[in-house]
Design an enzyme around this catalytic site. Structure first.
Site, mmCIF file in Angstrom:
data_model
loop_
_atom_site.group_PDB
_atom_site.id
_atom_site.type_symbol
_atom_site.label_atom_id
_atom_site.label_comp_id
_atom_site.label_asym_id
_atom_site.label_seq_id
_atom_site.Cartn_x
_atom_site.Cartn_y
_atom_site.Cartn_z
ATOM 1 N N GLN A 51 -5.193 4.867 -1.393
ATOM 2 C CA GLN A 51 -4.321 5.663 -2.267
ATOM 3 C C GLN A 51 -5.075 6.315 -3.419
ATOM 4 O O GLN A 51 -4.585 7.252 -4.033
ATOM 5 C CB GLN A 51 -3.198 4.781 -2.833
ATOM 6 C CG GLN A 51 -2.212 4.321 -1.768
ATOM 7 C CD GLN A 51 -1.179 3.386 -2.352
ATOM 8 O OE1 GLN A 51 -1.421 2.196 -2.485
ATOM 9 N NE2 GLN A 51 -0.023 3.911 -2.729
ATOM 10 N N CYS A 92 6.773 3.522 -2.515
ATOM 11 C CA CYS A 92 5.322 3.666 -2.432
ATOM 12 C C CYS A 92 4.873 4.603 -3.543
ATOM 13 O O CYS A 92 5.492 5.654 -3.753
ATOM 14 C CB CYS A 92 4.931 4.244 -1.076
ATOM 15 S SG CYS A 92 3.152 4.422 -0.864
ATOM 16 N N HIS A 138 -1.667 0.900 4.634
ATOM 17 C CA HIS A 138 -2.397 1.973 3.944
ATOM 18 C C HIS A 138 -3.852 2.022 4.420
ATOM 19 O O HIS A 138 -4.419 3.105 4.601
ATOM 20 C CB HIS A 138 -2.408 1.753 2.426
ATOM 21 C CG HIS A 138 -1.198 2.286 1.719
ATOM 22 N ND1 HIS A 138 -0.811 3.609 1.776
ATOM 23 C CD2 HIS A 138 -0.305 1.688 0.893
ATOM 24 C CE1 HIS A 138 0.273 3.793 1.041
ATOM 25 N NE2 HIS A 138 0.606 2.635 0.489
HETATM 26 O O1 GNR Z 1 5.325 -0.654 -5.976
HETATM 27 C C1 GNR Z 1 5.559 -0.846 -4.771
HETATM 28 N N1 GNR Z 1 6.705 -1.476 -4.395
HETATM 29 C C2 GNR Z 1 6.945 -1.968 -3.106
HETATM 30 C C3 GNR Z 1 8.222 -2.421 -2.804
HETATM 31 C C4 GNR Z 1 8.493 -2.940 -1.552
HETATM 32 C C5 GNR Z 1 7.503 -3.010 -0.592
HETATM 33 C C6 GNR Z 1 6.236 -2.535 -0.882
HETATM 34 C C7 GNR Z 1 5.957 -2.025 -2.127
HETATM 35 S S1 GNR Z 1 4.360 -1.502 -2.483
HETATM 36 C C8 GNR Z 1 4.613 -0.344 -3.766
HETATM 37 C C9 GNR Z 1 3.293 0.126 -4.370
HETATM 38 C C10 GNR Z 1 2.507 0.873 -3.318
HETATM 39 O O2 GNR Z 1 2.695 2.005 -2.995
HETATM 40 N N2 GNR Z 1 1.563 0.206 -2.703
HETATM 41 O O3 GNR Z 1 0.871 0.794 -1.718
HETATM 42 NI NI NI Z 2 2.203 2.271 -0.871
#
Ligand code: GNR
Ligand code: NI
Length: 170
Positions: A51, A92, A138
């Site tokens: 990311q 995400c 990811h």
């Molecule tokens: O902040 C995040 N919250 C979330 C909520 C439920 C399942 C996965 C996540 S990961 C995300 C942050 C993110 O984008 N990580 O790659």
């Molecule tokens: Ni994510």
């Protein structure tokens, strides 16, 4: 410490597969520290190196309430425990403002290296298990929208592209 810019869907760099870390050296530790700062700053519960456009198998996470327990996953390997699956609402940082219920394994076994380069393992359930699977995706170039119908994914993609255009024009 430095805050790193986060790539946003549909940036093709989010589709790259990350390469294993060979040695946990100062450079990797610096990346980990920058990613933790970036994750906290963005109010996320996890962040994968992909990311921030670094294509190495490094993930940081913190699902604690007071944001005081960062977890570092280098070269994570996950194995589902049992075949129970559970949907959970996911978001995400690379797809801001969109959420969807994504079914994933309820429990997983994780093996990874920590920030100190030592291997550890743990069993995770619920939110932590979901987050581990989301971050591992990811590293493989997979995003949660890939589990949605093409129609829903295209709709999100168009809205994201519109957002990026508005940000450029502003
Ligand atoms: O902040 C995040 N919250 C979330 C909520 C439920 C399942 C996965 C996540 S990961 C995300 C942050 C993110 O984008 N990580 O790659
Ligand atoms: Ni994510």
């Amino acid at each position: 410490m430095a805050k790193l810019p986060i790539l946003e869907f549909p940036d093709p760099r989010l589709r790259k597969r990350a390469a294993a870390v060979e040695t946990v050296d100062d450079e990797v530790r610096q990346l980990v520290d920058d990613m933790i700062e970036t994750m906290y700053d963005a109010s996320g519960i996890g962040l994968a190196a992909t990311q921030v456009d670094i294509h190495r198998r490094v993930v940081v996470m913190d699902v604690s309430d007071n944001k005081s327990s960062p977890l570092v996953l280098i070269n994570p390997e996950i194995t589902p425990i049992g075949d129970e699956r559970e949907p959970m609402q996911e978001g995400c940082l690379s797809i801001p403002e969109f959420y969807a219920d994504i079914p994933r394994a309820l429990k997983v076994h994780l093996e990874a290296l920590g920030r100190d380069g030592r291997p550890y393992e743990l069993e995770a359930e619920g939110l932590l298990a979901h987050c581990i699977q989301h971050e591992h995706d990811h590293l493989e170039g997979i995003l949660f929208v890939d589990y949605l119908s093409a129609l829903k994914r295209d709709r999100i993609q168009k809205k994201m592209q519109k957002r990026h255009k508005q940000m450029q024009d502003a």
